[in-house]
Design a protein around this motif. Structure first.
Motif, PDB file in Angstrom:
ATOM      1  N   LEU A 133       0.813  -1.217   0.000  1.00  0.00           N
ATOM      2  CA  LEU A 133       0.000   0.000   0.000  1.00  0.00           C
ATOM      3  C   LEU A 133       0.849   1.271   0.000  1.00  0.00           C
ATOM      4  O   LEU A 133       0.319   2.370   0.155  1.00  0.00           O
ATOM      5  CB  LEU A 133      -0.933   0.006   1.220  1.00  0.00           C
ATOM      6  N   LEU A 134       2.156   1.131  -0.158  1.00  0.00           N
ATOM      7  CA  LEU A 134       3.026   2.314  -0.164  1.00  0.00           C
ATOM      8  C   LEU A 134       2.654   3.290  -1.272  1.00  0.00           C
ATOM      9  O   LEU A 134       2.883   4.505  -1.156  1.00  0.00           O
ATOM     10  CB  LEU A 134       4.491   1.897  -0.318  1.00  0.00           C
ATOM     11  N   ASN A 135       2.082   2.769  -2.353  1.00  0.00           N
ATOM     12  CA  ASN A 135       1.686   3.623  -3.477  1.00  0.00           C
ATOM     13  C   ASN A 135       0.165   3.772  -3.578  1.00  0.00           C
ATOM     14  O   ASN A 135      -0.346   4.130  -4.647  1.00  0.00           O
ATOM     15  CB  ASN A 135       2.235   3.043  -4.790  1.00  0.00           C
ATOM     16  N   ASP A 136      -0.529   3.497  -2.481  1.00  0.00           N
ATOM     17  CA  ASP A 136      -1.987   3.649  -2.499  1.00  0.00           C
ATOM     18  C   ASP A 136      -2.353   5.097  -2.836  1.00  0.00           C
ATOM     19  O   ASP A 136      -1.700   6.033  -2.349  1.00  0.00           O
ATOM     20  CB  ASP A 136      -2.563   3.276  -1.127  1.00  0.00           C
ATOM     21  N   PRO A 137      -3.367   5.323  -3.664  1.00  0.00           N
ATOM     22  CA  PRO A 137      -3.698   6.695  -4.075  1.00  0.00           C
ATOM     23  C   PRO A 137      -4.273   7.569  -2.960  1.00  0.00           C
ATOM     24  O   PRO A 137      -4.338   8.791  -3.120  1.00  0.00           O
ATOM     25  CB  PRO A 137      -4.729   6.485  -5.190  1.00  0.00           C
ATOM     26  N   TYR A 138      -4.648   6.970  -1.834  1.00  0.00           N
ATOM     27  CA  TYR A 138      -5.271   7.742  -0.765  1.00  0.00           C
ATOM     28  C   TYR A 138      -4.288   7.948   0.391  1.00  0.00           C
ATOM     29  O   TYR A 138      -3.767   6.986   0.959  1.00  0.00           O
ATOM     30  CB  TYR A 138      -6.547   7.061  -0.283  1.00  0.00           C
ATOM     31  N   SER A 139      -4.041   9.213   0.734  1.00  0.00           N
ATOM     32  CA  SER A 139      -3.030   9.555   1.738  1.00  0.00           C
ATOM     33  C   SER A 139      -3.391   9.019   3.124  1.00  0.00           C
ATOM     34  O   SER A 139      -2.500   8.692   3.910  1.00  0.00           O
ATOM     35  CB  SER A 139      -2.841  11.069   1.806  1.00  0.00           C
ATOM     36  N   ALA A 140      -4.690   8.919   3.441  1.00  0.00           N
ATOM     37  CA  ALA A 140      -5.089   8.402   4.752  1.00  0.00           C
ATOM     38  C   ALA A 140      -4.614   6.970   4.938  1.00  0.00           C
ATOM     39  O   ALA A 140      -4.172   6.584   6.033  1.00  0.00           O
ATOM     40  CB  ALA A 140      -6.609   8.470   4.901  1.00  0.00           C
ATOM     41  N   CYS A 141      -4.673   6.203   3.883  1.00  0.00           N
ATOM     42  CA  CYS A 141      -4.217   4.812   3.921  1.00  0.00           C
ATOM     43  C   CYS A 141      -2.698   4.758   4.119  1.00  0.00           C
ATOM     44  O   CYS A 141      -2.189   4.009   4.953  1.00  0.00           O
ATOM     45  CB  CYS A 141      -4.628   4.120   2.625  1.00  0.00           C
ATOM     46  N   ARG A 142      -1.982   5.583   3.355  1.00  0.00           N
ATOM     47  CA  ARG A 142      -0.518   5.598   3.467  1.00  0.00           C
ATOM     48  C   ARG A 142      -0.064   6.106   4.836  1.00  0.00           C
ATOM     49  O   ARG A 142       0.898   5.601   5.410  1.00  0.00           O
ATOM     50  CB  ARG A 142       0.087   6.462   2.353  1.00  0.00           C
ATOM     51  N   GLU A 143      -0.769   7.104   5.353  1.00  0.00           N
ATOM     52  CA  GLU A 143      -0.396   7.645   6.660  1.00  0.00           C
ATOM     53  C   GLU A 143      -0.553   6.596   7.753  1.00  0.00           C
ATOM     54  O   GLU A 143       0.293   6.470   8.645  1.00  0.00           O
ATOM     55  CB  GLU A 143      -1.248   8.874   6.980  1.00  0.00           C
ATOM     56  N   ASN A 144      -1.637   5.827   7.685  1.00  0.00           N
ATOM     57  CA  ASN A 144      -1.846   4.768   8.679  1.00  0.00           C
ATOM     58  C   ASN A 144      -0.739   3.724   8.627  1.00  0.00           C
ATOM     59  O   ASN A 144      -0.239   3.279   9.661  1.00  0.00           O
ATOM     60  CB  ASN A 144      -3.203   4.098   8.454  1.00  0.00           C
ATOM     61  N   LEU A 145      -0.346   3.318   7.423  1.00  0.00           N
ATOM     62  CA  LEU A 145       0.683   2.271   7.335  1.00  0.00           C
ATOM     63  C   LEU A 145       2.029   2.791   7.836  1.00  0.00           C
ATOM     64  O   LEU A 145       2.797   2.054   8.455  1.00  0.00           O
ATOM     65  CB  LEU A 145       0.780   1.709   5.915  1.00  0.00           C
TER      66      LEU A 145
END
Length: 357
Positions: A133-145
């Protein structure tokens, strides 16, 4: 008797006629329609785990919403791991629905706040699962990881787990491309990881990226970048790259920063870089001694300590020792410091400054 009955009926009718709506003193129950109903007692998590595996999108979403509330309790975290929730959450990281991915990473983020959650992540290889998910388009997802990675990196085995998963080059590459909040999380992850092993970071041109972050308008980023540079300059190759990429003059400039944390970390990075002869003379040419001497009077213990150690490194060069001989009195004052580590560092500094060949 008949008259009494009529009176009773009349009074009852009058009471009903005068009846009015009463408003309860109690608040209505807090019902969240977007959250799954939680079963009673020991059935709560097994039911939610089953719903996480449902083919119905709304059922999965509601179960994740409920889990976000439960995972704040470490006892529930332990039980969730025990019944296989981590396997279900790992599968949901690849879900096509955006909300499911975001809430899944949020659940993992909450679990990572507990020691039982962090150790379980290492056992179930969550580090690698999240990396997709490092390249997930949604910043909320990336911030959580990245929050999860930051928490895991606080454990030595967690930092080694991130390194062994081959994620350091990806984190370095992401550093200049992410939003500022996420950049801070990446820097918080890199610092303990590079203390374990900086090899991959050095091979990924981390030093030029970190140099760029030292010039940021954000004080937190400047401070955290200097902290990572302190870690990356522990090995000799790191010291050499800091010198080659002209980072030392920027570190000297940051000694005058308004933020004590920036000053402390810049002095720490300068201390490591000045271990080599080339590093010493580069710092001396950048006039590092004067701002470091100013930091000896800082009210912040970490600033005084790192400045003392950095000056000790510079005093090992004949030119540095000569310039510091008039400042022995300042170090004598530090021998009376409230902090025992500062006192010890001041004693070592005086020995180096007064040493004669």
């Amino acid at each position: 008797n008949q008259r009494s009955l009529q009176n009773f009926i009349s009074k009852t009718f009058q009471k009903r006629k005068m009846a009015h709506t009463r408003i309860s003193m109690y608040l209505p129950p807090n019902i969240n329609p977007a959250q799954a109903d939680i079963a009673y007692g020991c059935w709560a998590l097994p039911k939610l785990n089953k719903e996480l595996q449902s083919e119905d999108l709304q059922t999965r979403q509601k179960a994740l919403m409920a889990l976000c509330d439960l995972m704040h309790d470490p006892e529930y975290v332990y039980e969730a791991v025990d019944i296989g929730c981590l396997e279900s959450l790992t599968a949901l990281l690849k879900d096509s629905d955006t909300l499911v991915r975001i809430k899944t990473t949020e659940v993992l983020c909450i679990m990572a706040n507990h020691n039982v959650g962090r150790t379980s992540f290492l056992e179930h290889d969550i580090i690698l699962a999240l990396s997709f998910l490092l390249n997930d388009p949604y910043s909320a997802c990336r911030e959580n990881l990245h929050q999860v990675y930051k928490q895991l990196a606080q454990l030595p085995e967690g930092a080694r787990g991130i390194i062994n998963s081959g994620l350091i080059p990806s984190l370095v590459w992401k550093l200049p491309r992410e939003e500022e909040d996420i950049q801070e999380l990446i820097l918080d992850t890199l610092a303990p990881c590079l203390q374990e092993d900086a090899t991959e970071a050095l091979a990924s041109r981390a030093v030029p990226f970190l140099k760029q972050k030292l010039l940021s308008d954000n004080a937190n980023i400047r401070s955290k970048a200097a902290r990572v540079l302190t870690a990356i300059s522990i090995p000799l190759e790191g010291k050499n790259q800091v010198k080659q990429h002209d980072v030392i003059p920027i570190l000297v400039h940051l000694l005058k920063d308004q933020e004590p944390e920036v000053q402390a970390n810049a002095a720490g990075a300068l201390m490591n870089a000045a271990v080599t002869t080339e590093g010493k003379y580069t710092a001396l040419d950048a006039d590092a001694i004067e701002p470091l001497l100013m930091l000896l009077h800082s009210p912040v213990t970490k600033v005084r300590l790192n400045a003392t150690k950095a000056l000790t490194m510079l005093a090992e060069a004949p030119e540095g020792r000569k310039r510091l001989q008039t400042q022995v009195g300042t170090f004598r004052v530090l021998e009376l410091d409230n902090n025992v580590t500062v006192r010890r560092a001041a004693q070592i500094a005086i020995k180096v400054i007064e040493w004669k060949p």
